[in-house]
Design a protein around this motif. Structure first.
Motif, PDB file in Angstrom:
ATOM      1  N   UNK A  10       0.836  -1.209   0.000  1.00 50.25           N
ATOM      2  CA  UNK A  10       0.000   0.000   0.000  1.00 50.25           C
ATOM      3  C   UNK A  10       0.870   1.258   0.000  1.00 50.25           C
ATOM      4  N   UNK A  11       0.191   2.416  -0.011  1.00 52.16           N
ATOM      5  CA  UNK A  11       0.912   3.701  -0.047  1.00 52.16           C
ATOM      6  C   UNK A  11       1.303   4.185   1.351  1.00 52.16           C
ATOM      7  N   UNK A  12       0.568   3.739   2.371  1.00 53.66           N
ATOM      8  CA  UNK A  12       0.846   4.196   3.740  1.00 53.66           C
ATOM      9  C   UNK A  12       0.653   3.044   4.727  1.00 53.66           C
ATOM     10  N   UNK A  13       1.156   3.250   5.938  1.00 54.71           N
ATOM     11  CA  UNK A  13       0.994   2.235   6.987  1.00 54.71           C
ATOM     12  C   UNK A  13      -0.488   2.085   7.351  1.00 54.71           C
ATOM     13  N   UNK A  14      -1.219   3.203   7.422  1.00 56.13           N
ATOM     14  CA  UNK A  14      -2.657   3.106   7.739  1.00 56.13           C
ATOM     15  C   UNK A  14      -3.375   2.260   6.692  1.00 56.13           C
ATOM     16  N   UNK A  15      -3.040   2.475   5.441  1.00 60.52           N
ATOM     17  CA  UNK A  15      -3.650   1.671   4.369  1.00 60.52           C
ATOM     18  C   UNK A  15      -3.328   0.188   4.542  1.00 60.52           C
ATOM     19  N   UNK A  16      -2.085  -0.102   4.953  1.00 58.76           N
ATOM     20  CA  UNK A  16      -1.690  -1.502   5.164  1.00 58.76           C
ATOM     21  C   UNK A  16      -2.530  -2.123   6.274  1.00 58.76           C
ATOM     22  N   UNK A  17      -2.798  -1.339   7.319  1.00 56.73           N
ATOM     23  CA  UNK A  17      -3.617  -1.831   8.438  1.00 56.73           C
ATOM     24  C   UNK A  17      -5.046  -2.121   7.976  1.00 56.73           C
ATOM     25  N   UNK A  18      -5.595  -1.222   7.151  1.00 55.87           N
ATOM     26  CA  UNK A  18      -6.976  -1.392   6.670  1.00 55.87           C
ATOM     27  C   UNK A  18      -7.073  -2.621   5.762  1.00 55.87           C
ATOM     28  N   UNK A  19      -6.140  -2.724   4.800  1.00 55.18           N
ATOM     29  CA  UNK A  19      -6.218  -3.817   3.826  1.00 55.18           C
ATOM     30  C   UNK A  19      -5.895  -5.164   4.477  1.00 55.18           C
ATOM     31  N   UNK A  20      -4.918  -5.169   5.404  1.00 55.20           N
ATOM     32  CA  UNK A  20      -4.569  -6.420   6.086  1.00 55.20           C
ATOM     33  C   UNK A  20      -5.781  -6.974   6.837  1.00 55.20           C
ATOM     34  N   UNK A  21      -6.564  -6.063   7.436  1.00 53.03           N
ATOM     35  CA  UNK A  21      -7.750  -6.494   8.182  1.00 53.03           C
ATOM     36  C   UNK A  21      -8.734  -7.283   7.342  1.00 53.03           C
ATOM     37  N   UNK A  22      -8.775  -6.994   6.039  1.00 53.63           N
ATOM     38  CA  UNK A  22      -9.699  -7.707   5.149  1.00 53.63           C
ATOM     39  C   UNK A  22      -9.096  -9.011   4.614  1.00 53.63           C
ATOM     40  N   UNK A  23      -7.781  -9.196   4.781  1.00 53.66           N
ATOM     41  CA  UNK A  23      -7.116 -10.361   4.188  1.00 53.66           C
ATOM     42  C   UNK A  23      -6.896 -11.503   5.177  1.00 53.66           C
ATOM     43  N   UNK A  24      -6.871 -11.204   6.473  1.00 55.86           N
ATOM     44  CA  UNK A  24      -6.473 -12.217   7.464  1.00 55.86           C
ATOM     45  C   UNK A  24      -7.679 -12.986   7.993  1.00 55.86           C
ATOM     46  N   UNK A  25      -7.399 -13.956   8.844  1.00 52.32           N
ATOM     47  CA  UNK A  25      -8.476 -14.706   9.486  1.00 52.32           C
ATOM     48  C   UNK A  25      -8.308 -16.200   9.289  1.00 52.32           C
ATOM     49  N   UNK A  26      -8.957 -16.965  10.161  1.00 46.28           N
ATOM     50  CA  UNK A  26      -8.823 -18.416  10.126  1.00 46.28           C
ATOM     51  C   UNK A  26      -9.545 -18.994   8.909  1.00 46.28           C
ATOM     52  N   UNK A  27      -8.914 -19.993   8.295  1.00 48.06           N
ATOM     53  CA  UNK A  27      -9.504 -20.667   7.132  1.00 48.06           C
ATOM     54  C   UNK A  27      -9.357 -22.176   7.301  1.00 48.06           C
ATOM     55  N   UNK A  28     -10.465 -22.895   7.517  1.00 50.12           N
ATOM     56  CA  UNK A  28     -10.368 -24.355   7.704  1.00 50.12           C
ATOM     57  C   UNK A  28      -9.773 -25.077   6.488  1.00 50.12           C
ATOM     58  N   UNK A  29      -9.751 -24.401   5.314  1.00 51.16           N
ATOM     59  CA  UNK A  29      -9.200 -25.053   4.117  1.00 51.16           C
ATOM     60  C   UNK A  29      -7.665 -25.063   4.116  1.00 51.16           C
ATOM     61  N   UNK A  30      -7.049 -24.305   5.043  1.00 50.42           N
ATOM     62  CA  UNK A  30      -5.586 -24.251   5.121  1.00 50.42           C
ATOM     63  C   UNK A  30      -5.172 -24.759   6.502  1.00 50.42           C
ATOM     64  N   UNK A  31      -4.500 -25.913   6.526  1.00 52.15           N
ATOM     65  CA  UNK A  31      -4.150 -26.538   7.814  1.00 52.15           C
ATOM     66  C   UNK A  31      -3.160 -25.695   8.619  1.00 52.15           C
ATOM     67  N   UNK A  32      -2.466 -24.744   7.965  1.00 52.61           N
ATOM     68  CA  UNK A  32      -1.502 -23.906   8.701  1.00 52.61           C
ATOM     69  C   UNK A  32      -2.107 -22.569   9.116  1.00 52.61           C
ATOM     70  N   UNK A  33      -3.385 -22.363   8.824  1.00 49.15           N
ATOM     71  CA  UNK A  33      -4.045 -21.101   9.173  1.00 49.15           C
ATOM     72  C   UNK A  33      -4.399 -21.116  10.667  1.00 49.15           C
TER      73      UNK A  33
END
Length: 494
Positions: free
Chosen positions: A220-243
């Motif tokens: 992203x262009x800024x740290x705040x943007x990274x925080x916002x976008x990361x929030x939408x990308x993370x989270x537990x996923x039962x389809x990935x055994x390492x998640x």
């Protein structure tokens, strides 16, 4: 001001206030993309999908309850499988592959209302530090050395993502980081890139390079943007055994700007012989900025750092050779034309010889060698033991009260395309010297642009955080970003 130059945070606020629509933002980005073919950042453009999603996002915004990423135009690295859209991992062996499914990370962004503008250039199978191993040709850095017209690398493997964000072709982009492939390109392009803790983002639907090291993250262009976008990308996923099934904090809310009382470790092993003076100065300036903000600075030792690169270049190719064995011409992707009398062995050999580029072939051969019967213990098992020692070094530093570790992100600024091509491949691998330890230890790391070198090229510093400590890490990174006051943009030549 063109809408494509907005940050994610500014665009989100303007969308919420109805000062702008997602369709307008998306059209501004699509126009910028069409005018930037010289950068070769977007390799599969998806304007129809983008406008359809932008219209849907506008409807959600009208209705009220819309997530932070709703209506934000982003680019997706070609390593993420996207339903019905070419997903080639920049390799000829996957030419024509259009998945019937969506990777978890790109699906989460889509479900949050983000608008996919297209797929971004990268090194083939994410193997490279310069984006020169791509079947699409080189991605080009929008930055130049003063008036010198030499095309520069945007770094790798997420070179297309870095180039697109730096040139304002999109508001943010997905990257993946196996040994520095988010952080090094971010440093080369004056952008922000965070690699989360291993297990924070699902790897499902991301074409695998080295399964125990790969991790997706935002650029992203800024740290705040990274925080916002990361929030939408993370989270537990039962389809990935390492998640990891652990709660996700509100990363943006963690940006208090206060790091008083935090302890920042400066590892003495990162002072490499022959380190350019500019990098040395950048590092000491960054240290002073964090001290001025109220942090306590302490020297620390990470004694096994010197073994990190050799260990990485055993483990990553070993896992790659195992992961890439599936590309055999049988199930999907490219299949070589066979001569009469050719059997299955010839099909495998010819398909891989035609489909894989030289860097991928080199790493597959290294990986197969270190996993072979007589060498498994001497190389692969020894590298795994070294990896455990590297992780222990970090664990001990954090246990002793260190909150984050500050290091350079790269050993230099962006180099010219082709300048390293004839060199020994090990010279190229040295680009990862400051970043691979973070992947080997599974830690979060972020690159923040903090200055320019004498030729006017951006330089970045890296902060390394505790496992699952992205919120704290982003807050420290924002303090560094604010203190450094980096606002430079590349002069438009494309």
């Amino acid at each position: 001001m063109s809408l494509n130059t907005l940050t994610i945070a500014a665009a989100r606020d303007a969308l919420k206030k109805r000062e702008v629509t997602s369709v307008e933002l998306t059209e501004a980005c699509l126009t910028a993309i069409d005018a930037a073919d010289a950068l070769n950042a977007f390799v599969h453009k998806t304007p129809e999908i983008a406008l359809e999603r932008a219209r849907a996002a506008d409807a959600r915004l009208q209705a009220g309850e819309a997530p932070a990423m709703c209506g934000i135009p982003v680019g997706i690295k070609d390593l993420f499988c996207t339903e019905g859209v070419p997903s080639q991992a920049a390799s000829n062996i996957l030419k024509g592959f259009r998945p019937e499914y969506e990777s978890t990370v790109s699906a989460q962004l889509r479900d949050a209302g983000a608008v996919m503008l297209g797929k971004l250039n990268m090194d083939e199978f994410a193997m490279g530090s310069s984006n020169e191993s791509s079947c699409y040709g080189n991605a080009v850095n929008p930055w130049r050395r003063g008036n010198d017209a030499t095309p520069l690398t945007p770094g790798g493997s997420s070179g297309g993502s870095a180039s697109a964000v730096a040139a304002d072709l999109c508001l943010g982009a997905t990257g993946t980081d196996t040994g520095g492939s988010i952080r090094q390109p971010a440093a080369f392009t004056g952008t922000v890139g965070i690699k989360p803790t291993y297990g924070r983002c699902s790897r499902w639907g991301i074409v695998a390079f080295a399964s125990s090291l790969d991790q997706a993250g935002p650029m992203t262009k800024t740290v705040r943007d990274a925080a916002i976008m990361l929030g939408a990308m993370v989270g537990h996923d039962p389809k990935d055994s390492t998640s990891a099934d652990i709660p996700v904090p509100d990363f943006e809310a963690a940006l208090t700007g206060d790091i008083r009382g935090k302890t920042i470790g400066i590892p003495r092993e990162y002072r490499m012989d022959g380190m350019p003076e500019e990098i040395e100065k950048l590092w000491s300036d960054g240290t002073a900025m964090l001290k001025d903000a109220g942090a306590r600075i302490t020297d620390i030792s990470l004694p096994h750092t010197k073994y990190a690169l050799p260990a990485y270049y055993v483990i990553a190719p070993a896992e790659a050779s195992s992961n890439l064995a599936r590309y055999d011409g049988v199930r999907y992707g490219h299949r070589a034309k066979l001569a009469p009398g050719d059997g299955i062995t010839e099909m495998y050999e010819k398909t891989r010889a035609e489909g894989f580029g030289p860097e991928v072939q080199r790493r597959v051969m290294v990986g197969t060698y270190v996993l072979s019967a007589g060498f498994y213990d001497a190389y692969y098992n020894r590298a795994r033991r070294v990896r455990a020692l590297i992780k222990r070094d970090f664990d001990e530093a954090f246990a002793a009260g260190v909150d984050a570790i500050l290091t350079p992100a790269t050993p230099s600024s962006a180099f010219g395309l082709g300048e390293m091509a004839d060199a020994d491949p090990v010279a190229m691998y040295l680009n990862d010297v400051f970043t691979v330890t973070v992947n080997l230890a599974g830690l979060p790391g972020i690159s923040v642009p903090t200055g320019l070198d004498s030729r006017g090229l951006p330089l970045g510093l890296q902060l390394i955080g505790k496992p699952w400590g992205e919120a704290d890490l982003l807050n420290t990174a924002q303090v560094l970003e604010t203190a450094a006051g980096f606002v430079s943009k590349p002069q438009k030549w494309w």
